[in-house]
Design a protein around this motif. Structure first.
Motif, PDB file in Angstrom:
ATOM      1  N   ASP A 163     116.920  47.594  37.381  1.00  0.00           N
ATOM      2  CA  ASP A 163     117.288  46.458  36.547  1.00  0.00           C
ATOM      3  C   ASP A 163     118.670  46.722  35.932  1.00  0.00           C
ATOM      4  O   ASP A 163     119.297  47.752  36.207  1.00  0.00           O
ATOM      5  N   LYS A 164     119.117  45.834  35.074  1.00  0.00           N
ATOM      6  CA  LYS A 164     120.444  45.916  34.474  1.00  0.00           C
ATOM      7  C   LYS A 164     120.612  47.141  33.585  1.00  0.00           C
ATOM      8  O   LYS A 164     119.691  47.568  32.914  1.00  0.00           O
ATOM      9  N   GLY A 165     121.833  47.665  33.594  1.00  0.00           N
ATOM     10  CA  GLY A 165     122.222  48.691  32.645  1.00  0.00           C
ATOM     11  C   GLY A 165     121.593  50.052  32.835  1.00  0.00           C
ATOM     12  O   GLY A 165     121.612  50.873  31.927  1.00  0.00           O
ATOM     13  N   VAL A 166     121.058  50.331  34.006  1.00  0.00           N
ATOM     14  CA  VAL A 166     120.454  51.632  34.270  1.00  0.00           C
ATOM     15  C   VAL A 166     121.554  52.665  34.504  1.00  0.00           C
ATOM     16  O   VAL A 166     122.548  52.385  35.167  1.00  0.00           O
ATOM     17  N   LYS A 189      98.065  49.707  40.632  1.00  0.00           N
ATOM     18  CA  LYS A 189      97.749  49.744  42.070  1.00  0.00           C
ATOM     19  C   LYS A 189      97.979  48.403  42.751  1.00  0.00           C
ATOM     20  O   LYS A 189      98.434  48.347  43.884  1.00  0.00           O
ATOM     21  N   HIS A 190      97.664  47.321  42.052  1.00  0.00           N
ATOM     22  CA  HIS A 190      97.799  45.985  42.628  1.00  0.00           C
ATOM     23  C   HIS A 190      99.251  45.502  42.677  1.00  0.00           C
ATOM     24  O   HIS A 190      99.558  44.540  43.354  1.00  0.00           O
ATOM     25  N   LEU A 191     100.154  46.164  41.980  1.00  0.00           N
ATOM     26  CA  LEU A 191     101.551  45.728  41.924  1.00  0.00           C
ATOM     27  C   LEU A 191     102.510  46.571  42.757  1.00  0.00           C
ATOM     28  O   LEU A 191     103.506  46.057  43.253  1.00  0.00           O
ATOM     29  N   LEU A 192     102.236  47.851  42.874  1.00  0.00           N
ATOM     30  CA  LEU A 192     103.225  48.717  43.505  1.00  0.00           C
ATOM     31  C   LEU A 192     102.576  49.654  44.516  1.00  0.00           C
ATOM     32  O   LEU A 192     102.135  50.753  44.190  1.00  0.00           O
ATOM     33  N   ASP A 193     102.537  49.169  45.761  1.00  0.00           N
ATOM     34  CA  ASP A 193     101.998  49.948  46.875  1.00  0.00           C
ATOM     35  C   ASP A 193     102.846  49.684  48.116  1.00  0.00           C
ATOM     36  O   ASP A 193     102.348  49.431  49.194  1.00  0.00           O
ATOM     37  N   CYS A 194     104.169  49.702  47.944  1.00  0.00           N
ATOM     38  CA  CYS A 194     105.066  49.355  49.050  1.00  0.00           C
ATOM     39  C   CYS A 194     106.188  50.381  49.225  1.00  0.00           C
ATOM     40  O   CYS A 194     107.211  50.088  49.822  1.00  0.00           O
ATOM     41  N   GLN A 195     106.008  51.568  48.642  1.00  0.00           N
ATOM     42  CA  GLN A 195     106.954  52.666  48.760  1.00  0.00           C
ATOM     43  C   GLN A 195     108.326  52.348  48.171  1.00  0.00           C
ATOM     44  O   GLN A 195     109.362  52.694  48.728  1.00  0.00           O
ATOM     45  N   LEU A 196     108.308  51.672  47.019  1.00  0.00           N
ATOM     46  CA  LEU A 196     109.513  51.422  46.244  1.00  0.00           C
ATOM     47  C   LEU A 196     109.466  52.226  44.957  1.00  0.00           C
ATOM     48  O   LEU A 196     108.390  52.590  44.481  1.00  0.00           O
ATOM     49  N   THR A 197     110.616  52.448  44.387  1.00  0.00           N
ATOM     50  CA  THR A 197     110.734  52.957  43.030  1.00  0.00           C
ATOM     51  C   THR A 197     111.342  51.829  42.220  1.00  0.00           C
ATOM     52  O   THR A 197     112.296  51.191  42.662  1.00  0.00           O
ATOM     53  N   VAL A 198     110.778  51.555  41.036  1.00  0.00           N
ATOM     54  CA  VAL A 198     111.228  50.432  40.208  1.00  0.00           C
ATOM     55  C   VAL A 198     111.641  50.983  38.848  1.00  0.00           C
ATOM     56  O   VAL A 198     110.860  51.663  38.182  1.00  0.00           O
ATOM     57  N   ILE A 199     112.879  50.660  38.441  1.00  0.00           N
ATOM     58  CA  ILE A 199     113.426  51.185  37.192  1.00  0.00           C
ATOM     59  C   ILE A 199     113.789  50.022  36.278  1.00  0.00           C
ATOM     60  O   ILE A 199     114.531  49.124  36.662  1.00  0.00           O
ATOM     61  N   GLY A 200     113.275  50.065  35.055  1.00  0.00           N
ATOM     62  CA  GLY A 200     113.483  48.995  34.082  1.00  0.00           C
ATOM     63  C   GLY A 200     114.854  49.013  33.428  1.00  0.00           C
ATOM     64  O   GLY A 200     115.594  50.012  33.468  1.00  0.00           O
ATOM     65  N   LYS A 201     115.148  47.917  32.792  1.00  0.00           N
ATOM     66  CA  LYS A 201     116.433  47.677  32.136  1.00  0.00           C
ATOM     67  C   LYS A 201     116.799  48.794  31.148  1.00  0.00           C
ATOM     68  O   LYS A 201     115.968  49.263  30.384  1.00  0.00           O
TER      69      LYS A 201
END
Length: 156
Positions: free
Chosen positions: A76-79, A102-114
């Motif tokens: 996301d922004k400003g990381v 488990k229901h949101l992130l099971d696609c081999q991504l890394t997600v980083i917040g603002k």
């Protein structure tokens, strides 16, 4: 002016003499001194020397430190990602779904917040969630395993 800006509001893209860009979309005001492949960089994103970004989306004003490797990550922004970090590192051939979502992130991504701050030399797996506004004090080990979550819980 859609969304209150025009392309003229940003400085031009700066591409360093050793930079490489392949199959990517680069927003205005970006500075690229490393390698960007199959990725999207929003305005004013900085990729420092010897850093690589692959199959990722980095939103506005993300800074990627020297020698960092980012794969299959959404920022996301400003990381700010410190130097020598590895994001999207698979610690197993089939990483499990994120333990907390488990229901949101099971696609081999890394997600980083603002506005998150990733400390130098950190190794972060896949299916990892890093919440907005975390900083260096929220990381208690140099290796964040697949399917983990980093948040501000416990910080005063």
């Amino acid at each position: 002016k859609p969304f209150g800006t025009t392309l003229g509001d940003y400085p031009p893209v700066i591409i360093g003499s050793h930079a490489q860009i392949n199959h990517s979309i680069i927003g205005p005001g970006c500075e690229i001194y490393g390698t960007v492949t199959d990725s999207i960089l929003a305005p004013r994103t900085v990729i420092e020397e010897n850093a690589s970004v692959n199959r990722s989306v980095l939103m506005d004003e993300t800074i990627v430190g020297k020698g960092t490797s980012i794969t299959a990550t959404i920022c996301d922004k400003g990381v700010i990602v410190g130097p020598g970090v590895t994001l999207g590192f698979k610690t197993s051939s089939k990483p499990p779904a994120n333990f907390e979502a488990k229901h949101l992130l099971d696609c081999q991504l890394t997600v980083i917040g603002k506005n998150a701050r990733i400390p130098k030399d950190e190794i972060i797996g896949t299916n990892v969630i890093i919440y907005p506004d975390v900083d260096e004090t929220d990381f208690h080990t140099k290796m964040i395993a697949d399917a983990s979550t980093i948040s501000q819980i416990g910080r005063n």
